[in-house]
Design a protein around this motif. Structure first.
Motif, short mmCIF file in Angstrom:
data_model
loop_
_atom_site.label_atom_id
_atom_site.label_comp_id
_atom_site.label_asym_id
_atom_site.label_seq_id
_atom_site.Cartn_x
_atom_site.Cartn_y
_atom_site.Cartn_z
N CYS A 295 32.13 26.30 33.80
CA CYS A 295 32.27 25.88 35.21
C CYS A 295 31.06 26.27 36.07
O CYS A 295 30.99 25.90 37.23
N HIS A 296 30.10 27.00 35.50
CA HIS A 296 28.84 27.38 36.14
C HIS A 296 29.02 28.25 37.38
O HIS A 296 28.15 28.29 38.24
N HIS A 297 30.13 28.95 37.49
CA HIS A 297 30.34 29.89 38.59
C HIS A 297 29.75 31.25 38.23
O HIS A 297 29.75 31.65 37.07
N ASN A 298 29.26 31.97 39.25
CA ASN A 298 28.81 33.35 39.09
C ASN A 298 30.00 34.26 39.37
O ASN A 298 30.75 34.03 40.31
N SER A 299 30.15 35.30 38.58
CA SER A 299 31.22 36.26 38.78
C SER A 299 30.67 37.67 38.59
O SER A 299 29.68 37.87 37.91
N MET A 300 31.35 38.63 39.23
CA MET A 300 31.01 40.03 39.07
C MET A 300 32.30 40.81 38.86
O MET A 300 33.34 40.48 39.42
N THR A 301 32.23 41.85 38.05
CA THR A 301 33.41 42.61 37.72
C THR A 301 33.95 43.38 38.92
O THR A 301 33.23 43.72 39.84
N GLU A 302 35.25 43.63 38.86
CA GLU A 302 35.94 44.46 39.85
C GLU A 302 36.83 45.44 39.09
O GLU A 302 37.14 45.24 37.92
N THR A 303 37.23 46.49 39.75
CA THR A 303 38.14 47.46 39.17
C THR A 303 39.03 48.02 40.27
O THR A 303 38.83 47.69 41.45
N ASN A 304 39.98 48.85 39.90
CA ASN A 304 40.84 49.44 40.91
C ASN A 304 40.11 50.51 41.71
O ASN A 304 40.63 51.00 42.70
N LEU A 305 38.88 50.85 41.33
CA LEU A 305 38.08 51.83 42.08
C LEU A 305 37.28 51.19 43.19
O LEU A 305 37.14 51.74 44.27
N VAL A 306 36.70 50.01 42.89
CA VAL A 306 35.75 49.40 43.83
C VAL A 306 35.79 47.88 43.67
O VAL A 306 35.96 47.37 42.57
N ASN A 307 35.66 47.17 44.79
CA ASN A 307 35.58 45.71 44.75
C ASN A 307 34.22 45.28 44.24
O ASN A 307 33.30 46.09 44.10
N LYS A 308 34.04 43.99 44.02
CA LYS A 308 32.80 43.53 43.41
C LYS A 308 31.59 43.72 44.32
O LYS A 308 30.49 43.84 43.84
N TYR A 309 31.76 43.76 45.63
CA TYR A 309 30.63 43.99 46.53
C TYR A 309 30.60 45.42 47.04
O TYR A 309 30.09 45.71 48.09
N CYS A 310 31.19 46.34 46.27
CA CYS A 310 31.15 47.78 46.50
C CYS A 310 31.88 48.18 47.77
O CYS A 310 31.35 48.90 48.60
#
Length: 118
Positions: free
Chosen positions: A89-104
């Motif tokens: 689908c050519h989308h960019n993604s960044m990981t997330e966790t229960n500690l921090v969102n993808k944009y910190c």
């Protein structure tokens, strides 16, 4: 998972499956001695379409301050969050966790302070 990874997760009370601790070190943060836990946040599929046909597109680094009992030696979790590009689908993604969102943006339920060094 390594025994070091499991030990650090147990000690810091962290339950993120896709977070892998690699190393620990002592260093300086803003001119003060500090302890660093180095970790990688893995992503193995596209968050938009779910495909596992992905290209890894580097990392975004975040320093999360962990509230330790010894205030004279601050503790930071330095997380390398994987960025990916989906081949379908050519989308960019960044990981997330229960500690921090993808944009910190730290999750409010966890006592961490965030600074970004991308």
């Amino acid at each position: 998972m390594t025994s070091l990874n499991n030990y650090i997760k147990f000690t810091l009370n962290i339950e993120a499956d896709n977070l892998e601790f690699l190393d620990t070190s002592l260093g300086k943060y803003r001119g003060r001695e500090a302890k660093f836990y180095h970790a990688v946040l893995h992503l193995d599929h596209c968050l938009v379409c779910g495909s596992d046909h992905i290209w890894h597109n580097g990392h975004s680094y975040s320093n999360l301050r962990y509230l330790a009992l010894d205030a004279s030696l601050p503790v930071f979790i330095r997380i390398a969050k994987e960025r990916i590009i989906c081949q379908d689908c050519h989308h960019n993604s960044m990981t997330e966790t229960n500690l921090v969102n993808k944009y910190c943006h730290p999750k409010l339920s966890f006592n961490l302070y965030c600074s970004t060094n991308a």
